[in-house]
Scaffold this motif. Structure first.
Motif, PDB file in Angstrom:
ATOM      1  N   GLN A  19       0.820  -1.199   0.000  1.00 51.18           N
ATOM      2  CA  GLN A  19       0.000   0.000   0.000  1.00 51.18           C
ATOM      3  C   GLN A  19       0.860   1.257   0.000  1.00 51.18           C
ATOM      4  N   GLN A  20       0.572   2.154  -0.909  1.00 50.07           N
ATOM      5  CA  GLN A  20       1.302   3.415  -1.004  1.00 50.07           C
ATOM      6  C   GLN A  20       0.533   4.485  -0.216  1.00 50.07           C
ATOM      7  N   SER A  21       1.183   5.622  -0.012  1.00 49.82           N
ATOM      8  CA  SER A  21       0.438   6.743   0.535  1.00 49.82           C
ATOM      9  C   SER A  21      -0.465   7.279  -0.587  1.00 49.82           C
ATOM     10  N   TYR A  22      -1.347   8.203  -0.255  1.00 52.32           N
ATOM     11  CA  TYR A  22      -2.321   8.669  -1.238  1.00 52.32           C
ATOM     12  C   TYR A  22      -1.660   9.315  -2.452  1.00 52.32           C
ATOM     13  N   VAL A  23      -2.163   8.960  -3.614  1.00 56.97           N
ATOM     14  CA  VAL A  23      -1.806   9.668  -4.845  1.00 56.97           C
ATOM     15  C   VAL A  23      -2.679  10.919  -4.881  1.00 56.97           C
TER      16      VAL A  23
END
Ligand SMILES: [Zn+2]
Length: 267
Positions: free
Chosen positions: A32-36
């Protein structure tokens, strides 16, 4: 002033047949990435935006007579999926997009499933946004005659064509409780399915398709972007043990990038 009934938004059960067909399209999970935060719409996904709502806080209401039938954990899962989208838009755009109520008090309404949703006498709405998006538990799956028993859930909407993005004015979410979710049937992860369907509701089409069209990548082409396969809006959900659906409960890069193209904070 055409009003178009579109219901191409669905999740297909991965059958043994399509497993072979799409075996190249199974990507390992991406952390999971931080928000785009920016709008990212790759050229080959140019046709994957369906429309948008004129206002934030689109109400999504459980059909009241169905409410006692949904288990508490299912309602919790659906509300939680709405919160995932709201947290994302809250962070990138500064508003909640969906209002489904709370887990202890979900939004409800008593509007029966319309037979002809977008026609003049079909429903309450005539080009205006007047009623909540309805959420139905379909114990008699309306699409089985057309051989679509394998669709787990379906989001349909009415829209008025508009540039640059069509405008939604009515929608409904239907969960297939005839062929899924019940004892003795396959058990999709409710939160994952709701997260996917809400992606359709806010205006996103699938990240790719088995039968591609212009602006829509082919899921099984060899060099396909791995992010398309990882997306929540990927059209297929897997049942690794044959019964329980995989859990995909967080937004992915491709979902977020495209979602940011729909709602401009300045509007
Ligand atoms: Zn879908």
């Amino acid at each position: 002033m055409g009003m178009v009934w579109a219901n191409f938004c669905n999740i297909f059960l991965l059958s043994a047949l399509s497993l072979g067909l799409l075996s190249t399209a199974c990507a390992p999970p991406v952390p999971q990435q931080s928000y785009v935060r920016e709008c990212i719409l790759p050229e080959d996904q140019a046709g994957t935006i369906s429309g948008r709502w004129p206002i934030p806080e689109v109400p999504v209401a459980f059909f009241q007579p169905h409410l006692p039938m949904f288990l508490e954990r299912e309602i919790t899962a659906m509300v939680s999926a709405a919160e995932t989208w709201n947290k994302f838009y809250g962070s990138t755009r500064g508003f909640d997009l969906v209002n489904i109520g709370t887990q202890s008090q979900p939004l409800t309404a008593n509007i029966s499933r319309p037979d002809a949703p977008c026609s003049q006498d079909g429903l309450i709405m005539h080009g205006r946004y007047e009623a909540p998006v309805m959420l139905y538990m379909a114990t008699n799956w309306p699409y089985k005659e057309s051989g679509q028993q394998d669709i787990i859930a379906l989001t349909s909407f009415c829209f008025t064509p508009e540039q640059p993005i069509n405008r939604f004015y009515m929608a409904m979410l239907e969960f297939n409780y005839q062929y899924f979710f019940q004892d003795g049937t396959k058990q999709p992860d409710v939160e994952s399915i709701m997260l996917h369907e809400l992606g359709h509701l806010i205006g996103l089409d699938h990240s790719c398709e088995g039968s591609p069209k212009p602006g829509m990548p082919n899921c099984s082409q060899g060099n396909i972007d791995r992010d398309y396969l990882d997306a929540i809006l990927y059209p297929i959900i897997q049942f690794p043990d044959g019964v329980n659906g995989e859990a995909r409960r967080s937004l992915r890069r491709n979902d977020m990038g495209r979602a940011n193209c729909l709602y401009d904070p300045a509007e």
